[in-house]
Design a protein around this motif. Sequence first.
Motif, PDB file in Angstrom:
ATOM      1  N   GLN A   1       0.811  -1.225   0.000  1.00 57.64           N
ATOM      2  CA  GLN A   1       0.000   0.000   0.000  1.00 57.64           C
ATOM      3  C   GLN A   1       0.844   1.274   0.000  1.00 57.64           C
ATOM      4  N   SER A   2       1.950   1.272   0.736  1.00 60.04           N
ATOM      5  CA  SER A   2       2.728   2.517   0.773  1.00 60.04           C
ATOM      6  C   SER A   2       3.438   2.740  -0.564  1.00 60.04           C
TER       7      SER A   2
ATOM      8  N   ASN B   1       0.805   4.144  -2.938  1.00 58.77           N
ATOM      9  CA  ASN B   1       0.598   5.590  -2.741  1.00 58.77           C
ATOM     10  C   ASN B   1       1.745   6.389  -3.338  1.00 58.77           C
TER      11      ASN B   1
END
Length: 204
Positions: free
Chosen positions: A177-178, A181
């Motif tokens: 997820q990071s 992003n």
Amino acid sequence: MEFKVAAILCLALVSATQAVKVSVYYESLCPDSIAFIRDQYHSTYQQLGSSSITVDFLPYGKASHTQDGSGNWVFDCQHGPEECRGNKVQACGLKYITNPDLQEAYVHCVMTSSYPPDAGQSCATSVGGVSDYSAISSCISSAEGDNALVAYGDRTHALGSILSFVPTIIYDDVFNQSEQNESLYNFLGVVCRHLSSPKPSACP
Ligand SMILES: *[C@@H]1O[C@H](CO)[C@@H](O)[C@H](O)[C@H]1NC(C)=O
Ligand SMILES: *[C@@H]1O[C@H](CO)[C@@H](O)[C@H](O)[C@H]1NC(C)=O
């Protein structure tokens, strides 16, 4: 002697796995997909190329497909039927334009055009890689194109709840997820972190 053999094998493995596979799950009329391909992916690919990035575009996004009573595929796309057509223009283009550099150029051309569903022919012509457009064109308007899109759809649905945002960007088949992003504003940096040393000079 054994150590030497192991060291050589190890070096061979390192150079063979140098490129990171970047899977881009996107859809043709989505402003975030267009912005990612235009502002992040394209410049990074131009700097690093196929020796660092294994191209894997999946033009499907938040869509669904079902079969009607006659066995024909029916698609429902987030931004309507025209988006499905724009996705199929790319699914069929990616089927016939097989060189990864040309695939990237084709997707970039279609996604940054004024209207992706209508950009197939002009982009295939300007990018090259197919001797004539008729194979792509007949794919788009037949069950062949439906099947190409279904294959991308099945891979997209296999992500399950991981696909919450379009585009979703996945490195070497592992969602993070990071990194997702960060990819939207620092794609070059994320790709470079996945590359082993010595890194390309374009890396920060
Ligand atoms: C996700 O990516 C970040 C940044 O590259 C990294 O620090 C972190 O360890 C990764 N998380 C997992 C679970 O691999
Ligand atoms: C990623 O971005 C979303 C939306 O901006 C945010 O809610 C989430 O906390 C972020 N996750 C990570 C791991 O950075």
